[in-house]
Motif scaffolding. Structure first.
Motif, PDB file in Angstrom:
ATOM      1  N   ILE A 166       0.854  -1.188   0.000  1.00  0.00           N
ATOM      2  CA  ILE A 166       0.000   0.000   0.000  1.00  0.00           C
ATOM      3  C   ILE A 166       0.888   1.235   0.000  1.00  0.00           C
ATOM      4  CG2 ILE A 166      -1.728   1.343   1.273  1.00  0.00           C
ATOM      5  CD1 ILE A 166      -2.916  -1.221   0.294  1.00  0.00           C
ATOM      6  N   ALA A 167       0.598   2.195  -0.868  1.00  0.00           N
ATOM      7  CA  ALA A 167       1.398   3.425  -0.891  1.00  0.00           C
ATOM      8  C   ALA A 167       0.530   4.612  -1.284  1.00  0.00           C
ATOM      9  CB  ALA A 167       2.571   3.299  -1.855  1.00  0.00           C
ATOM     10  N   GLN A 168       0.813   5.721  -0.633  1.00  0.00           N
ATOM     11  CA  GLN A 168       0.206   7.001  -1.003  1.00  0.00           C
ATOM     12  C   GLN A 168       1.287   8.064  -0.841  1.00  0.00           C
ATOM     13  OE1 GLN A 168      -2.907   8.546   1.481  1.00  0.00           O
ATOM     14  NE2 GLN A 168      -3.559  10.056  -0.018  1.00  0.00           N
ATOM     15  N   VAL A 169       1.703   8.646  -1.963  1.00  0.00           N
ATOM     16  CA  VAL A 169       2.834   9.567  -1.957  1.00  0.00           C
ATOM     17  C   VAL A 169       2.446  10.894  -2.587  1.00  0.00           C
ATOM     18  CG1 VAL A 169       5.212   9.950  -2.727  1.00  0.00           C
ATOM     19  CG2 VAL A 169       4.451   7.639  -2.119  1.00  0.00           C
ATOM     20  N   ASP A 170       2.779  11.970  -1.893  1.00  0.00           N
ATOM     21  CA  ASP A 170       2.647  13.326  -2.431  1.00  0.00           C
ATOM     22  C   ASP A 170       4.060  13.807  -2.748  1.00  0.00           C
ATOM     23  OD1 ASP A 170       2.391  16.013  -2.950  1.00  0.00           O
ATOM     24  OD2 ASP A 170       1.240  16.491  -1.140  1.00  0.00           O
ATOM     25  N   PRO A 171       4.414  13.894  -4.029  1.00  0.00           N
ATOM     26  CA  PRO A 171       5.784  14.268  -4.377  1.00  0.00           C
ATOM     27  C   PRO A 171       6.102  15.743  -4.162  1.00  0.00           C
ATOM     28  CG  PRO A 171       4.480  14.054  -6.356  1.00  0.00           C
ATOM     29  CD  PRO A 171       3.591  13.634  -5.223  1.00  0.00           C
ATOM     30  N   LYS A 172       5.074  16.529  -3.803  1.00  0.00           N
ATOM     31  CA  LYS A 172       5.235  17.977  -3.599  1.00  0.00           C
ATOM     32  C   LYS A 172       5.740  18.641  -4.884  1.00  0.00           C
ATOM     33  CE  LYS A 172       3.816  17.886   0.648  1.00  0.00           C
ATOM     34  NZ  LYS A 172       2.529  18.526   1.022  1.00  0.00           N
ATOM     35  N   GLY A 173       6.259  19.844  -4.731  1.00  0.00           N
ATOM     36  CA  GLY A 173       6.682  20.569  -5.916  1.00  0.00           C
ATOM     37  C   GLY A 173       5.492  21.020  -6.746  1.00  0.00           C
ATOM     38  N   MET A 174       5.702  21.146  -8.046  1.00  0.00           N
ATOM     39  CA  MET A 174       4.686  21.705  -8.932  1.00  0.00           C
ATOM     40  C   MET A 174       3.967  20.640  -9.761  1.00  0.00           C
ATOM     41  SD  MET A 174       6.797  25.069 -10.288  1.00  0.00           S
ATOM     42  CE  MET A 174       5.365  25.686 -11.191  1.00  0.00           C
ATOM     43  N   PRO A 176       1.160  18.333 -10.889  1.00  0.00           N
ATOM     44  CA  PRO A 176      -0.279  18.269 -10.604  1.00  0.00           C
ATOM     45  C   PRO A 176      -0.694  16.865 -10.188  1.00  0.00           C
ATOM     46  CG  PRO A 176       0.107  18.319 -12.973  1.00  0.00           C
ATOM     47  CD  PRO A 176       1.442  18.545 -12.326  1.00  0.00           C
ATOM     48  N   ALA A 177      -1.727  16.779  -9.359  1.00  0.00           N
ATOM     49  CA  ALA A 177      -2.170  15.490  -8.832  1.00  0.00           C
ATOM     50  C   ALA A 177      -2.573  14.535  -9.948  1.00  0.00           C
ATOM     51  CB  ALA A 177      -3.330  15.694  -7.863  1.00  0.00           C
ATOM     52  N   TRP A 178      -3.227  15.040 -10.987  1.00  0.00           N
ATOM     53  CA  TRP A 178      -3.682  14.151 -12.055  1.00  0.00           C
ATOM     54  C   TRP A 178      -2.498  13.473 -12.746  1.00  0.00           C
ATOM     55  CZ3 TRP A 178      -1.877  14.731 -16.957  1.00  0.00           C
ATOM     56  CH2 TRP A 178      -1.385  15.996 -17.334  1.00  0.00           C
ATOM     57  N   PHE A 179      -1.390  14.204 -12.885  1.00  0.00           N
ATOM     58  CA  PHE A 179      -0.202  13.652 -13.527  1.00  0.00           C
ATOM     59  C   PHE A 179       0.416  12.572 -12.646  1.00  0.00           C
ATOM     60  CE2 PHE A 179       4.397  13.620 -14.197  1.00  0.00           C
ATOM     61  CZ  PHE A 179       4.473  13.438 -15.569  1.00  0.00           C
TER      62      PHE A 179
END
Length: 220
Positions: A166-174, A176-179
């Motif tokens: 299971i993974a959920q990652v927010d890469p931050k930066g610019m 976009p979530a859809w990408f």
């Protein structure tokens, strides 16, 4: 940490075939069933990968606790090191991930812990701040929500173990979530690499860790 164990346990125990549990089947690739699920705390999807491994629960947890093995399983990982030992099987780790140009490389600081409960193994973690891991020039500090592995004996074959990631990652930066969400399902194939390394039963050569990055002030 207890809330992280609880969250991963709940996500892994939920039957992905039931629509009511919110999982969406994405594909089956290389013997891995891949699913995604919308999160309530973030626009970034939760991903799930599951396969079977020819190894015991204990062997898989020992494998996951060896950082050399984890580097070998992730071709994008540039560095992975412990920055604090909290307790037995409980660590603060720092990692660097190489991303395709022109996206900036990412790094993460994660508190991780493993344990076996009623014969079921867990190796879980989430992002934390740590004084020994300042932000570095050339990297964007990402955020890992509750993520990890669950391994449990297979019901039909005593020589196999079911492995769920299971993974959920927010890469931050610019980005976009859809990408990010379009590419997120690829993370689920980590379980295939673990499975294949056990099948090959070969020694994993440690990868030399190094970085030329310099500490810098935190950036917005």
């Amino acid at each position: 940490m207890e809330s992280c164990f609880s969250e991963i346990s709940t996500l892994c125990a939920s039957d992905p075939s039931l629509e009511s549990n919110g999982w969406k089947f994405v594909k089956q690739t290389d013997g891995v069933n891949v699913y995604t699920k919308e999160a309530t705390n973030s626009p970034f999807l939760i991903i799930r990968g599951e396969t079977t491994v020819t190894a015991s629960v204990e062997d898989i947890l020992n494998f996951l606790n060896d950082r050399n093995n984890l580097r070998a399983c992730d071709p994008m990982m540039m560095e992975l090191k412990e920055i604090e030992a909290v307790g037995d099987g409980h660590h603060i780790v720092y990692s660097q991930i190489k991303t395709p140009w022109p996206v900036a490389n990412r790094d993460f600081v994660m508190e991780s812990c493993s344990r076996i409960v009623d014969g079921v193994g867990f190796s879980v973690g989430f992002s934390v701040d740590h004084k020994s891991a300042p932000q570095l020039k050339g990297f964007v500090r990402g955020h890992i929500h509750a993520s990890g592995y669950m391994c449990r004996p297979n019901n039909e074959n005593k020589d196999l173990t079911d492995l769920v990631f299971i993974a959920q990652v927010d890469p931050k930066g610019m980005l976009p979530a859809w990408f990010v969400n379009c590419a997120a399902a690829g993370q689920a194939t980590n379980v295939a690499r673990i499975r294949d390394l056990f099948l090959m039963q070969k020694h994993i050569v440690p990868v030399a860790a190094h970085t030329d990055a310099e500490p810098v002030q935190a950036q917005p």
